[in-house]
Design an enzyme around this catalytic site. Sequence first.
Site, short mmCIF file in Angstrom:
data_model
loop_
_atom_site.label_atom_id
_atom_site.label_comp_id
_atom_site.label_asym_id
_atom_site.label_seq_id
_atom_site.Cartn_x
_atom_site.Cartn_y
_atom_site.Cartn_z
N ASN A 1 0.87 -1.19 0.00
CA ASN A 1 0.00 0.00 0.00
C ASN A 1 0.90 1.24 0.00
O ASN A 1 1.47 1.59 1.02
CB ASN A 1 -0.89 -0.03 1.26
CG ASN A 1 -1.68 1.24 1.45
OD1 ASN A 1 -1.75 2.09 0.55
ND2 ASN A 1 -2.28 1.41 2.62
N TRP A 2 1.00 1.86 -1.16
CA TRP A 2 1.94 2.98 -1.30
C TRP A 2 1.43 4.28 -0.67
O TRP A 2 2.19 5.23 -0.52
CB TRP A 2 2.25 3.22 -2.79
CG TRP A 2 3.30 2.31 -3.32
CD1 TRP A 2 3.80 1.19 -2.72
CD2 TRP A 2 4.00 2.45 -4.57
NE1 TRP A 2 4.77 0.61 -3.52
CE2 TRP A 2 4.90 1.36 -4.66
CE3 TRP A 2 3.94 3.36 -5.62
CZ2 TRP A 2 5.75 1.19 -5.76
CZ3 TRP A 2 4.77 3.18 -6.72
CH2 TRP A 2 5.67 2.11 -6.78
N LYS A 3 0.13 4.31 -0.38
CA LYS A 3 -0.47 5.56 0.15
C LYS A 3 -0.13 6.73 -0.79
O LYS A 3 -0.07 6.53 -1.99
CB LYS A 3 -0.01 5.80 1.59
CG LYS A 3 -0.24 4.55 2.45
CD LYS A 3 0.00 4.76 3.91
CE LYS A 3 -0.06 3.40 4.62
NZ LYS A 3 0.07 3.51 6.07
N HIS B 1 -9.58 1.33 4.75
CA HIS B 1 -8.32 1.60 5.45
C HIS B 1 -8.58 2.63 6.55
O HIS B 1 -9.37 3.56 6.37
CB HIS B 1 -7.26 2.10 4.47
CG HIS B 1 -5.89 2.14 5.10
ND1 HIS B 1 -5.51 3.16 5.95
CD2 HIS B 1 -4.86 1.27 5.03
CE1 HIS B 1 -4.27 2.91 6.37
NE2 HIS B 1 -3.86 1.77 5.82
N GLU C 1 -5.67 -4.68 10.56
CA GLU C 1 -4.62 -3.66 10.77
C GLU C 1 -4.92 -2.87 12.03
O GLU C 1 -5.66 -1.87 11.98
CB GLU C 1 -4.58 -2.69 9.59
CG GLU C 1 -4.19 -3.32 8.28
CD GLU C 1 -3.54 -2.29 7.35
OE1 GLU C 1 -2.41 -2.54 6.93
OE2 GLU C 1 -4.14 -1.25 7.07
N GLY D 1 2.56 2.13 11.02
CA GLY D 1 3.63 3.12 10.97
C GLY D 1 4.32 3.40 12.30
O GLY D 1 5.03 4.40 12.43
N SER E 1 3.26 -2.08 10.32
CA SER E 1 4.69 -2.12 10.61
C SER E 1 5.39 -3.42 10.21
O SER E 1 6.40 -3.79 10.82
CB SER E 1 4.94 -1.83 12.09
OG SER E 1 4.57 -0.50 12.39
N GLY F 1 4.79 1.31 4.63
CA GLY F 1 6.12 1.91 4.51
C GLY F 1 7.14 1.06 3.75
O GLY F 1 7.81 1.55 2.83
#
Length: 253
Positions: A11-13, A101, A170, A176, A214, A236
């Site tokens: 997930n590149w956001k 999300h 999640e 993160g 994470s 990330g």
Amino acid sequence: MANNMRYFIGNWKMFGVPKSINILNKINTFTKFNKRFNKNYKIIITPPFTLIESFAKRFKKKNILIGSQNCYHKDSFGSNTGSVSPFMLKKIGASYVIIGHSDNRAEGDTAKMLKNKVIGSLNNNLKIVFCIGENKKEKEKKLTYKVLKSQLTKVLEKKFNYNNIIIAYEPIWSIGTGKIPKSEDLKKISKFIKNILKGIFKTKKPPKVLYGGSVDGSNIASFKSLKEIDGFLIGGASKSSKKFIDIIKNYYR
Ligand code: PGA
């Protein structure tokens, strides 16, 4: 070995420009040289809307599938400034869509909106990665199970094609932050989620359940023994080919 199938979803956001395709090129090269793994895992990358079409074209017959990070809660076309519908995503080559999300829930996505997103996406033959998870306060108050049950039952319905649905657990406190749940907690929670799903869909073979929050190359080994976890949603660490490849390598090492 369908049962051993694992998902690694990036997930590149809000990250990526056209030349970021190099990250996918490197991941693709890795998968080519690791044919022995190919039966066992699926790689899906969800870049921002702006890159879906070009990435999907480039990787059409390759080992990487392209998804979207979100979609609008109304389908087809409409007077909804700045919005992208499931129909439009399917037309440009997306095969997956992340729905629910915590970033989007925090910005106002309600259960009703999420349900409409799920319906629109299923109608367009998109596969769904539906995210659920408790926040830090809810965890401290021991409300995790209650929150997860409510997030699942408010959106998912028996009539949905559950073969096209994957759940991503999640916990918000892990996204993160470098913190991951204890293995025994994660085991219990994923079993709980699968039981709820069995009830909703009246099936013995519920949707897959992924973990996200994470995940990186240094902690992935700790998930190996958890049979209940069918894969990972990676934020990330999915923005670097090396970090993403390290996750897969260390998972199978
Ligand atoms: P993270 O993000 O891996 O950076 O914690 C996961 C996610 O938000 O999907």
